[in-house]
Write a protein that holds these residues in place. Sequence first.
Motif, PDB file in Angstrom:
ATOM      1  N   ASN A  99      -6.296  -9.328  -1.784  1.00 43.17           N
ATOM      2  CA  ASN A  99      -5.866  -8.070  -1.377  1.00 43.17           C
ATOM      3  C   ASN A  99      -4.295  -8.069  -1.983  1.00 43.17           C
ATOM      4  O   ASN A  99      -3.649  -7.065  -2.495  1.00 43.17           O
TER       5      ASN A  99
ATOM      6  N   LYS B 264     -11.540  -1.038  -1.496  1.00 40.58           N
ATOM      7  CA  LYS B 264     -11.371  -0.380  -0.269  1.00 40.58           C
ATOM      8  C   LYS B 264     -10.006  -0.496   0.435  1.00 40.58           C
ATOM      9  O   LYS B 264      -9.538   0.256   1.033  1.00 40.58           O
ATOM     10  N   HIS B 265      -9.547  -1.941   0.092  1.00 34.59           N
ATOM     11  CA  HIS B 265      -8.285  -2.580   1.031  1.00 34.59           C
ATOM     12  C   HIS B 265      -7.056  -1.921   0.283  1.00 34.59           C
ATOM     13  O   HIS B 265      -5.946  -1.597   1.006  1.00 34.59           O
TER      14      HIS B 265
ATOM     15  N   THR C  19     -11.738  -4.958  -2.577  1.00 33.77           N
ATOM     16  CA  THR C  19     -10.507  -4.882  -3.063  1.00 33.77           C
ATOM     17  C   THR C  19     -10.063  -3.531  -3.243  1.00 33.77           C
ATOM     18  O   THR C  19      -8.927  -3.122  -2.723  1.00 33.77           O
TER      19      THR C  19
ATOM     20  N   ARG D 210      -6.506   2.402   0.014  1.00 32.93           N
ATOM     21  CA  ARG D 210      -6.591   2.998   1.161  1.00 32.93           C
ATOM     22  C   ARG D 210      -5.703   4.249   1.406  1.00 32.93           C
ATOM     23  O   ARG D 210      -6.011   5.333   1.951  1.00 32.93           O
TER      24      ARG D 210
ATOM     25  N   ARG E  89       1.014  -1.244   0.098  1.00 37.60           N
ATOM     26  CA  ARG E  89       0.043   0.070   0.020  1.00 37.60           C
ATOM     27  C   ARG E  89       1.044   1.279  -0.035  1.00 37.60           C
ATOM     28  O   ARG E  89       0.602   2.185  -0.573  1.00 37.60           O
TER      29      ARG E  89
ATOM     30  N   TRP F 204      -7.981 -11.684   2.166  1.00 37.61           N
ATOM     31  CA  TRP F 204      -6.812 -11.118   2.551  1.00 37.61           C
ATOM     32  C   TRP F 204      -5.657 -11.551   1.588  1.00 37.61           C
ATOM     33  O   TRP F 204      -4.756 -10.726   1.248  1.00 37.61           O
TER      34      TRP F 204
END
Length: 323
Positions: free
Chosen positions: A291, A130-131, A128, A134, A95, A288
């Motif tokens: 993602n 959303k996570h 997907t 982020r 991320r 998880w």
Amino acid sequence: MSKNKHLPEDREALINGATYPESKKTQQAAEKATTYAASVTAPETVVVDKPPPKPNYPLYRVQPGERISLSDIDPNTSEHYRKKKEVMVELEKHRQRIRKLQERLYAENQRSLLIVLQAMDTGGKDGTIKHVFREVNPQGCQVWSFKIPSDEEASHDFLWRYHHRVPQRGMITIFNRAHYEDVLVVRVHDLVKEDVWQQRYHIINEFEQMLTLSNITVIKFFLHISKDEQKRRLESRLENPDKQWKFSKNDIKERRLWDEYQQAFEDAISNCSTAYAPWYVVPANKKWYRNLVVARTIADTLEAINPQYPNGEKGLKNIVIPD
Ligand code: AMP
Ligand code: MG
């Protein structure tokens, strides 16, 4: 076919199915850009050290010309990871990579990234987004969700509404459902005749190549869940009052068409995974792990694009900000 005296040679060749009579220069320019795009969309060849560490992305990328069978791809796999806990640190690392690279992409203001998300109902497209995104600055990222076409959309060619929403320079754009619906739901429900949707694979490949030549990198994810997993997710939507808004009675009707949809997905993915705009089939029963795969693939693709901060104006060294 007999010669048509009313057409110039080139035009006749076109109608008879020959390749376009482009100049060599034009072809070379297109080839160069397509080859560059292919290297970016195979990020491990640019980014990952040799020998590639486990896992590597070709694992889920569909190679051009490959014919996939979804029933041969296990939606439950998660490499060596067993629990959500085991991926949390790595997911956060990806991320942050996406955040920093997106900042550079935005600053560079030359190129962009289009991410296509498709899945069966409950497949996890919303989760997907959303996570994985982020950390991204909302100013540099757009999401477009495509639903049943409006009257205006339906009265245009099928690509019109999608083309309108492709990213401008510097942006990451996510399509939550995309132009693939026009060879999926449209095919399964016979909304147009077969000879119309059959041509669309070719049109889609050309469209995506045109975007590629316009400095838009295109990557596509199919979030692959099992029929059992869909049942669990639909049940959970029914049982949880906070999730009921996501449930539609229509989902039950669509579920009955599971096999037809799987077939339509197999054809779309097999016909339209190209070197410049590849499909990834992501095992998505474990949210998880899904993602993690999507995040690292996007981070590596952005890293292969390697956007650069532009140079500042000349002569900044001597500038003093007045009081
Ligand atoms: P949802 O994403 O759950 O809000 O649902 C959107 C609905 O729009 C889905 O049932 C899609 O199959 C449908 N849809 C999206 N694109 C098209 C299209 N081009 N033609 C017909 N239906 C579509
Ligand atoms: Mg829905």
